[in-house]
Design a protein around this motif. Sequence first.
Motif, PDB file in Angstrom:
ATOM      1  N   VAL A  73      -6.181  -1.296  -5.836  1.00  0.00           N
ATOM      2  CA  VAL A  73      -5.946  -0.182  -4.893  1.00  0.00           C
ATOM      3  C   VAL A  73      -6.092  -0.701  -3.463  1.00  0.00           C
ATOM      4  CG1 VAL A  73      -6.871   2.013  -4.056  1.00  0.00           C
ATOM      5  CG2 VAL A  73      -6.646   1.611  -6.524  1.00  0.00           C
ATOM      6  N   TYR A  74      -7.115  -1.528  -3.249  1.00  0.00           N
ATOM      7  CA  TYR A  74      -7.347  -2.082  -1.907  1.00  0.00           C
ATOM      8  C   TYR A  74      -6.102  -2.827  -1.407  1.00  0.00           C
ATOM      9  CZ  TYR A  74      -8.936  -5.374   1.628  1.00  0.00           C
ATOM     10  OH  TYR A  74      -9.039  -6.108   2.774  1.00  0.00           O
ATOM     11  N   HIS A  75      -5.547  -3.697  -2.258  1.00  0.00           N
ATOM     12  CA  HIS A  75      -4.377  -4.478  -1.815  1.00  0.00           C
ATOM     13  C   HIS A  75      -3.187  -3.558  -1.531  1.00  0.00           C
ATOM     14  CE1 HIS A  75      -6.361  -8.245  -2.173  1.00  0.00           C
ATOM     15  NE2 HIS A  75      -6.684  -8.032  -3.439  1.00  0.00           N
ATOM     16  N   GLU A  76      -3.045  -2.516  -2.333  1.00  0.00           N
ATOM     17  CA  GLU A  76      -1.920  -1.594  -2.089  1.00  0.00           C
ATOM     18  C   GLU A  76      -2.114  -0.838  -0.776  1.00  0.00           C
ATOM     19  OE1 GLU A  76      -0.674   0.567  -5.589  1.00  0.00           O
ATOM     20  OE2 GLU A  76       0.968   1.489  -4.471  1.00  0.00           O
ATOM     21  N   LEU A  77      -3.362  -0.444  -0.506  1.00  0.00           N
ATOM     22  CA  LEU A  77      -3.634   0.231   0.777  1.00  0.00           C
ATOM     23  C   LEU A  77      -3.285  -0.678   1.946  1.00  0.00           C
ATOM     24  CD1 LEU A  77      -7.073   1.926  -0.006  1.00  0.00           C
ATOM     25  CD2 LEU A  77      -5.026   3.153   0.735  1.00  0.00           C
ATOM     26  N   ARG A  78      -3.641  -1.947   1.834  1.00  0.00           N
ATOM     27  CA  ARG A  78      -3.345  -2.901   2.900  1.00  0.00           C
ATOM     28  C   ARG A  78      -1.836  -3.107   3.054  1.00  0.00           C
ATOM     29  NH1 ARG A  78      -6.866  -3.484   6.855  1.00  0.00           N
ATOM     30  NH2 ARG A  78      -8.800  -4.471   6.293  1.00  0.00           N
ATOM     31  N   GLU A  79      -1.145  -3.258   1.909  1.00  0.00           N
ATOM     32  CA  GLU A  79       0.305  -3.522   1.984  1.00  0.00           C
ATOM     33  C   GLU A  79       1.070  -2.306   2.498  1.00  0.00           C
ATOM     34  OE1 GLU A  79       1.190  -4.780  -2.011  1.00  0.00           O
ATOM     35  OE2 GLU A  79      -0.049  -6.573  -1.682  1.00  0.00           O
ATOM     36  N   ARG A  80       0.571  -1.110   2.212  1.00  0.00           N
ATOM     37  CA  ARG A  80       1.335   0.104   2.556  1.00  0.00           C
ATOM     38  C   ARG A  80       0.727   0.865   3.731  1.00  0.00           C
ATOM     39  NH1 ARG A  80       2.292   3.271  -2.993  1.00  0.00           N
ATOM     40  NH2 ARG A  80       3.567   4.573  -1.648  1.00  0.00           N
ATOM     41  N   THR A  81      -0.080   0.158   4.564  1.00  0.00           N
ATOM     42  CA  THR A  81      -0.768   0.860   5.658  1.00  0.00           C
ATOM     43  C   THR A  81       0.213   1.588   6.585  1.00  0.00           C
ATOM     44  OG1 THR A  81      -2.606  -0.692   5.632  1.00  0.00           O
ATOM     45  CG2 THR A  81      -2.318   0.573   7.639  1.00  0.00           C
ATOM     46  N   ASP A  82       1.272   0.908   6.998  1.00  0.00           N
ATOM     47  CA  ASP A  82       2.199   1.523   7.958  1.00  0.00           C
ATOM     48  C   ASP A  82       2.891   2.742   7.347  1.00  0.00           C
ATOM     49  OD1 ASP A  82       1.473  -0.334   9.748  1.00  0.00           O
ATOM     50  OD2 ASP A  82       3.330  -1.487   9.684  1.00  0.00           O
ATOM     51  N   ASP A 192      -0.772   2.855 -10.430  1.00  0.00           N
ATOM     52  CA  ASP A 192      -0.271   1.476 -10.298  1.00  0.00           C
ATOM     53  C   ASP A 192      -1.346   0.461 -10.698  1.00  0.00           C
ATOM     54  OD1 ASP A 192       2.026   2.547  -9.310  1.00  0.00           O
ATOM     55  OD2 ASP A 192       1.653   1.997  -7.208  1.00  0.00           O
ATOM     56  N   ALA A 193      -2.610   0.784 -10.393  1.00  0.00           N
ATOM     57  CA  ALA A 193      -3.704  -0.147 -10.720  1.00  0.00           C
ATOM     58  C   ALA A 193      -4.001  -0.162 -12.218  1.00  0.00           C
ATOM     59  CB  ALA A 193      -4.963   0.242  -9.943  1.00  0.00           C
TER      60      ALA A 193
END
Length: 492
Positions: A73-82, A192-193
């Motif tokens: 979840v953390y990586h998805e938050l980072r990748e989809r921040t914008d 997704d996770a």
Amino acid sequence: MADAYNHYIDGEWVDGEGTETFESENPATGETLGEFQKGTPADVDRAVDAADEAFEEWRELSRIDRAEYLWDVYHELRERTDELGEVVTKECGKEISEGKADVVEAAHMVEWAAGDARHPKGDIVPSEIPAKDAYMRRKPRGVTGCITPWNFPVAIPYWHMAIALVEGNTVVFKPAEQTPWCAQIIAEMFEDAGIPNGVFNMVQGYGDAGNAIVENDDVDTVIFTGSAEVGHHIQDKLGGVAGKRAACEMGGKNAIVITEEADLDIAVHSAVMSSFKTTGQRCVSSERLIVHSDVYDEFKERFVEVAENVSVGDPLDENTFMGPLIEEEHHEKVTRNNEQAREEGVNVLVDRTELDAEEIPDGHEDGYWVGPFVYEADAHADLTCTHEEVFGPHVALMEYDGDVEEAVEIQNDTEYGLAGAIISEDYRQINYYRDRAEIGLAYGNLPCIGAEVQLPFGGVKKSGNGYPSAREAIEAVTDRTAWTLNNSKEIE
Ligand code: NAD
């Protein structure tokens, strides 16, 4: 946006029992962003059953294995921040850098909780008997109901859920009705996770769905962030119920104290950021400025100048400082509170309750616009406007001429106890404020605005009941066992 506008229960997107739907609206334009199913108490009960069922297996995983899902979840938050930051801005009207900051703060919380999985939890203590081991272990409580507000629609759900999940609890999430699109994306991230079925569940809807979480016997812990009115209702319901726990974080009537020693550049910056960012709709927003008479006139002049000119407009435009209010009902409340302050006889300095037509950007005529409302009020008078949270850019200037003791007395003259700041160069004053201000979040020479996930985040008095969010949420979602083991053959 995604095309599944329903609930996420037991690892599936499912239709609810009811037939009613509700719309997500862009508060800057009035445009409809999507249509969502309105969850019923029956939908909540179904989600709680799934969470209850999933709990036994989830708790058996190691904390590190549970955290693996959070790292995804953390990586998805980072990748989809914008992308997600733009959704936050469209759905709740926060200016775009704040929309993205909401997602970054969520990522920080998830990172903290997942990283914390590798830290031992509990205390080893010396036993009175040498052959005995004595220590305190923590264990998960079970099903956690998370009821969240609209103003941090990504960060606050993760404040509630990340620690609860890593500690071994399962979750039923009821997002704010104003921000269902953000909630939908949060649920997609857990999907997704590949989080096991029933561990995370989400039911969209209104207060009746939130209330069904509170009333369900199989929910062990309720974590709530929102208004004092609803939070106190939850505390009243669960306070005396054996085995139940309610961790409630509510609003404030926050203040900034500006002493005669203050650096006025810092003071003006801090007051502007705290009073007007997010259009005053942060739990830590400052609606009272308590200013020493030695610097009062100069501070007033500088603050008023900003309030008269601060830009209000399209929150997707990076040059905008303040976006709209969240919805029509809240716009009416803020307007009413501004009028009420006038009726209480305050001296109004800036009144941008109604913006001029040319201030409103094209295509945004249906937004819920309001500008700053700034007034002078007697610091010792018993006025509603200086004691009750408005949750808008509604700010009282209050003059004092004594020492910091007087300023702190004024600061404490409210039933709330969430946040506040002192601006001063005098460390005696700063230390006095730190120790005597009746608040959970205190800032020195800083805007009263930010949150750090490493620190507890919560209030006292009417603002919270002592189970703060962020790090200290571990206390809310775990029980302790004091364990003693006899390591010898001797019988005591
Ligand atoms: P709100 O209390 O209206 O709603 C919060 C949530 O509670 C929503 O999901 C709502 O549907 C649900 N709810 C409503 N009635 C309910 C009921 N009877 N039982 C159970 N759930 C119910 O708050 P809001 O307007 O979304 O948020 C603004 C408030 O939140 C402000 O007062 C603000 O200060 C406060 N807030 C506090 C913090 C904090 O950490 N202390 C952070 C953000 C916001």
